[in-house]
Design an enzyme around this catalytic site. Structure first.
Site, PDB file in Angstrom:
ATOM      1  N   GLU A   1       3.369  -4.896  12.607  1.00 44.71           N
ATOM      2  CA  GLU A   1       2.390  -3.837  12.310  1.00 44.71           C
ATOM      3  C   GLU A   1       1.347  -4.466  11.396  1.00 44.71           C
ATOM      4  OE1 GLU A   1       2.230  -1.064  13.687  1.00 44.71           O
ATOM      5  OE2 GLU A   1       4.240  -0.442  14.288  1.00 44.71           O
TER       6      GLU A   1
ATOM      7  N   GLU B   1       6.703   1.737  15.941  1.00 46.72           N
ATOM      8  CA  GLU B   1       7.642   2.391  15.045  1.00 46.72           C
ATOM      9  C   GLU B   1       7.653   3.870  15.402  1.00 46.72           C
ATOM     10  OE1 GLU B   1       7.794   0.481  10.865  1.00 46.72           O
ATOM     11  OE2 GLU B   1       5.681   0.605  11.363  1.00 46.72           O
TER      12      GLU B   1
ATOM     13  N   ASN C   1       0.809  -1.237   0.000  1.00 43.85           N
ATOM     14  CA  ASN C   1       0.000   0.000   0.000  1.00 43.85           C
ATOM     15  C   ASN C   1       0.836   1.278   0.000  1.00 43.85           C
ATOM     16  OD1 ASN C   1       0.799  -0.658   2.613  1.00 43.85           O
ATOM     17  ND2 ASN C   1      -1.030   0.196   3.556  1.00 43.85           N
TER      18      ASN C   1
ATOM     19  N   THR D   1      -0.896 -13.110   8.019  1.00 42.47           N
ATOM     20  CA  THR D   1       0.512 -13.356   7.687  1.00 42.47           C
ATOM     21  C   THR D   1       1.386 -13.092   8.906  1.00 42.47           C
ATOM     22  OG1 THR D   1       0.007 -12.594   5.449  1.00 42.47           O
ATOM     23  CG2 THR D   1       2.311 -12.907   5.975  1.00 42.47           C
ATOM     24  N   GLY D   2       1.050 -12.064   9.675  1.00 37.91           N
ATOM     25  CA  GLY D   2       1.808 -11.768  10.891  1.00 37.91           C
ATOM     26  C   GLY D   2       1.820 -12.954  11.849  1.00 37.91           C
TER      27      GLY D   2
ATOM     28  N   CYS E   1      -3.260   1.331   6.562  1.00 33.86           N
ATOM     29  CA  CYS E   1      -3.515   0.524   7.755  1.00 33.86           C
ATOM     30  C   CYS E   1      -4.345   1.291   8.765  1.00 33.86           C
ATOM     31  CB  CYS E   1      -2.198   0.084   8.375  1.00 33.86           C
ATOM     32  SG  CYS E   1      -1.076   1.454   8.701  1.00 33.86           S
TER      33      CYS E   1
ATOM     34  N   GLY F   1       1.958  -5.909   7.459  1.00 34.77           N
ATOM     35  CA  GLY F   1       1.088  -6.644   6.541  1.00 34.77           C
ATOM     36  C   GLY F   1      -0.154  -7.096   7.276  1.00 34.77           C
ATOM     37  N   SER F   2      -0.771  -8.133   6.768  1.00 33.99           N
ATOM     38  CA  SER F   2      -2.047  -8.557   7.340  1.00 33.99           C
ATOM     39  C   SER F   2      -1.834  -9.345   8.633  1.00 33.99           C
ATOM     40  CB  SER F   2      -2.787  -9.429   6.327  1.00 33.99           C
ATOM     41  OG  SER F   2      -2.023 -10.586   6.077  1.00 33.99           O
TER      42      SER F   2
HETATM   43  P1  NAD Z   1       0.209  -9.468   3.357  1.00 34.56           P
HETATM   44  O1  NAD Z   1       0.222  -9.949   4.767  1.00 34.56           O
HETATM   45  O2  NAD Z   1      -0.498 -10.257   2.347  1.00 34.56           O
HETATM   46  O3  NAD Z   1       1.712  -9.308   2.826  1.00 34.56           O
HETATM   47  C1  NAD Z   1       2.675  -8.531   3.507  1.00 34.56           C
HETATM   48  C2  NAD Z   1       4.059  -9.047   3.157  1.00 34.56           C
HETATM   49  O4  NAD Z   1       4.229 -10.361   3.696  1.00 34.56           O
HETATM   50  C3  NAD Z   1       4.345  -9.155   1.667  1.00 34.56           C
HETATM   51  O5  NAD Z   1       5.670  -8.750   1.416  1.00 34.56           O
HETATM   52  C4  NAD Z   1       4.190 -10.653   1.423  1.00 34.56           C
HETATM   53  O6  NAD Z   1       4.929 -11.103   0.305  1.00 34.56           O
HETATM   54  C5  NAD Z   1       4.770 -11.224   2.712  1.00 34.56           C
HETATM   55  N1  NAD Z   1       4.377 -12.589   3.022  1.00 34.56           N
HETATM   56  C6  NAD Z   1       3.418 -13.365   2.462  1.00 34.56           C
HETATM   57  N2  NAD Z   1       3.369 -14.580   3.066  1.00 34.56           N
HETATM   58  C7  NAD Z   1       4.303 -14.558   4.034  1.00 34.56           C
HETATM   59  C8  NAD Z   1       4.726 -15.504   5.025  1.00 34.56           C
HETATM   60  N3  NAD Z   1       4.165 -16.723   5.131  1.00 34.56           N
HETATM   61  N4  NAD Z   1       5.712 -15.139   5.871  1.00 34.56           N
HETATM   62  C9  NAD Z   1       6.269 -13.909   5.809  1.00 34.56           C
HETATM   63  N5  NAD Z   1       5.915 -12.976   4.886  1.00 34.56           N
HETATM   64  C10 NAD Z   1       4.948 -13.308   4.015  1.00 34.56           C
HETATM   65  O7  NAD Z   1      -0.329  -7.968   3.445  1.00 34.56           O
HETATM   66  P2  NAD Z   1      -0.669  -6.989   2.221  1.00 34.56           P
HETATM   67  O8  NAD Z   1      -1.902  -7.508   1.553  1.00 34.56           O
HETATM   68  O9  NAD Z   1       0.568  -6.787   1.409  1.00 34.56           O
HETATM   69  O10 NAD Z   1      -0.980  -5.628   2.991  1.00 34.56           O
HETATM   70  C11 NAD Z   1      -2.242  -5.285   3.464  1.00 34.56           C
HETATM   71  C12 NAD Z   1      -2.328  -5.487   4.958  1.00 34.56           C
HETATM   72  O11 NAD Z   1      -1.253  -4.813   5.606  1.00 34.56           O
HETATM   73  C13 NAD Z   1      -3.590  -4.896   5.560  1.00 34.56           C
HETATM   74  O12 NAD Z   1      -4.133  -5.790   6.505  1.00 34.56           O
HETATM   75  C14 NAD Z   1      -3.096  -3.642   6.269  1.00 34.56           C
HETATM   76  O13 NAD Z   1      -3.891  -3.212   7.326  1.00 34.56           O
HETATM   77  C15 NAD Z   1      -1.749  -4.078   6.714  1.00 34.56           C
HETATM   78  N6  NAD Z   1      -0.907  -2.917   6.976  1.00 34.56           N
HETATM   79  C16 NAD Z   1      -0.612  -2.607   8.277  1.00 34.56           C
HETATM   80  C17 NAD Z   1       0.160  -1.481   8.561  1.00 34.56           C
HETATM   81  C18 NAD Z   1       0.497  -1.109   9.983  1.00 34.56           C
HETATM   82  O14 NAD Z   1       1.368  -0.263  10.197  1.00 34.56           O
HETATM   83  N7  NAD Z   1      -0.143  -1.682  10.986  1.00 34.56           N
HETATM   84  C19 NAD Z   1       0.628  -0.682   7.516  1.00 34.56           C
HETATM   85  C20 NAD Z   1       0.301  -1.035   6.204  1.00 34.56           C
HETATM   86  C21 NAD Z   1      -0.461  -2.170   5.949  1.00 34.56           C
END
Ligand code: NAD
Length: 473
Positions: A242, A450, A146, A224-225, A276, A220-221
């Site tokens: 995050e 952060e 994003n 995945t976290g 996010c 990320g999501s």
């Molecule tokens: P995602 O979790 O699909 O992917 C994030 C990253 O993780 C990508 O680089 C992806 O390739 C990698 N990934 C995929 N599988 C993995 C695994 N098994 N182990 C480790 N890494 C892996 O998220 P997205 O769709 O790219 O982003 C959207 C999400 O991110 C939304 O839920 C949003 O709220 C969140 N987000 C949070 C913040 C915050 O600061 N809290 C900021 C931006 C986005």
């Protein structure tokens, strides 16, 4: 080699696993190819970072600060090209992409000037006790699609400032601006201090379980976290997670629509809602819910939706087809369950992933659009009757990234905001994020922060230094 190679140990290298397409969301067409690395190349990057760490960890604070200052200047010098690349891979309008790059410059400069304290806990004639903050080793940065450029900066700069070496792994949907960023950083630091690896699948989990990596900073999501946390247990990696958010905003009864509606719109639809900490559930007193929805719709209809590189465009596409389909699905689900689309509501019939800013009323808690993170250009306006009840509903979520309360009585708004369970609570604003203000979620929105000193110290480990000043005789 194509124009978007990885960087390992100071060298631009082609991936051993071929390449993958990077799609422009404004057209739905591939516009570039990115190299795909192998797991063996990940190992090489980790080894290079480990070698570099043996020296970089002892570099002086002044030296690291100066590196970051030079990096910031180079980013600024290439801002327009970087912003255009962000538009091409991510979709946001050019002015917003310029904001992303210049925000990155500001965050880099802030990190450059940060001090890492030594805390003197006790000092007397016989002993001195100090708490030191030391770099952790190899830090992996895993970023989403994003705000690809700025989030990479949020991860990498404090990690370097604290004396760590970094492996950056951008989202395969938006890897290109991160590659360029890493190339800029590499001009100013010894080889191996910064590395970038790219690939379509498999790297995230390989990084999370890699025993040569000491910390992961992941954005990320939530799903995945959770996987990252499970895989990271092998060598007890430090984590900053995050994750997703479903931020509620509560508008107190009697709030002037005119005074706050523009800010609420911007907070909800920043980056086409793909932020996010965007405002994702808007709770308005039932006496004003219709007025708010209509006023938001007026602003939504004013948006010029299109390719972010066109001068008059204010609202770009959704970044990828899966996210677009999720947004459409949530709106459709709302409609069959009593929701009413005030404006927008359907994918635009043209190439690219365009979905106009959409306002939905008639939904409430229990509807998917309210309970789930939409992460896209649709905002539910939810009517409430009782302030205590709406606070309970705002808090009744597994997500707890940010939240806000809006009202002309700032004391009352602040009192209510302090009872939100989110990691950040805003009053009369939302999604305010700055280099000096710690930011992070609670509950399933993650842990760790952060920014600010607290954010910098996340990239360090503590060492207590206990000095007895006289030898026993
Ligand atoms: P995602 O979790 O699909 O992917 C994030 C990253 O993780 C990508 O680089 C992806 O390739 C990698 N990934 C995929 N599988 C993995 C695994 N098994 N182990 C480790 N890494 C892996 O998220 P997205 O769709 O790219 O982003 C959207 C999400 O991110 C939304 O839920 C949003 O709220 C969140 N987000 C949070 C913040 C915050 O600061 N809290 C900021 C931006 C986005």
């Amino acid at each position: 080699m194509n124009d978007y190679p990885m960087l390992i140990d100071g060298a631009r290298v082609a991936g051993e696993d071929g390449h993958f397409d990077v799609v422009n969301p404004a057209t739905g067409e591939a516009f570039a190819q990115c190299t795909a690395g192998s797991l063996a190349q990940l190992d090489q990057a980790v080894q290079a970072a480990q070698r570099a760490f043996s020296l970089w960890r002892y570099s002086s604070h002044a030296e690291r600060s100066e590196c970051l200052r030079r990096i910031a200047s180079d980013i600024e010098g290439e801002a327009e090209a970087l912003a255009r690349l962000i538009v091409a891979e991510q979709g946001k309008p050019l002015s917003l992409a310029m904001g992303e790059v210049m925000g990155g410059v500001a965050w880099t400069r802030y990190a450059a000037e940060q001090e890492i304290p030594v805390q003197v806990i006790e000092e007397n004639a016989s002993q001195r006790v100090e708490l030191h903050y030391k770099p952790l080793g190899v830090v992996a940065s895993i970023t989403p699609w994003n705000w690809p450029f700025m989030i990479a900066i949020w991860h990498i700069m404090p990690a370097l400032r604290a004396g760590n070496c970094v492996i950056s792994k951008p989202s395969s949907l938006t890897p290109l601006s991160t590659i360029r960023l890493v190339e800029i950083i590499a001009r100013h630091v010894p080889k191996g201090v910064i590395n970038v690896i790219t690939g379509e699948r498999g790297f995230g989990s390989a990084i999370s379980s890699h025993t040569g990596i000491h910390k992961i900073v992941f954005t990320g999501s939530t799903a995945t976290g959770q996987r990252v946390m499970q895989a990271a247990a092998g060598n007890l990696k430090r984590l900053t997670l995050e994750l997703g958010g479903n931020d509620a905003a509560i508008v107190l009864p009697g709030t002037s629509v005119e005074a706050v509606v523009e800010d609420i719109f911007q907070a909800a639809f920043l980056n086409m809602g793909q932020t996010c900490a965007a405002l994702k559930r808007l709770y308005v007193h039932e006496s004003q819910a219709a007025a708010f929805a209509e006023a938001l719709a007026v602003i939504a209809r004013r948006q010029v939706v299109g390719d972010g590189l066109q001068a008059d465009v204010t609202f770009g596409p959704v970044q990828n087809i899966e996210q677009l389909e999720l947004v459409a699905e949530l709106v459709a689900d709302a409609c069959v369950n009593g929701g009413r689309v005030v404006c927008g509501g359907e994918r635009l019939e043209r190439p690219g992933y365009f979905f106009p800013p959409t306002i939905v009323t008639g939904v409430s808690d229990g509807h998917r659009l309210v309970d789930e993170e939409q992460f896209g250009p649709v905002l539910p306006v939810i009517a409430y009757r009782d302030v205590e009840d709406v606070l309970r509903r705002a808090n009744d979520s597994d997500m707890a990234l940010g939240g806000s309360v809006w009202g002309s009585d700032v004391v009352a708004a602040e009192a209510l905001a302090s009872r939100l369970e989110s990691g950040v609570a805003w009053v009369n604003c939302h999604a305010q994020i700055h280099p000096h203000t710690p930011f992070g979620g609670s509950k399933m929105s993650g842990f760790g922060v952060e920014f600010g000193l607290e954010g910098l110290l996340e990239f360090t480990g503590q060492q207590l230094l206990y000095v007895r000043k006289h030898q026993a005789v």
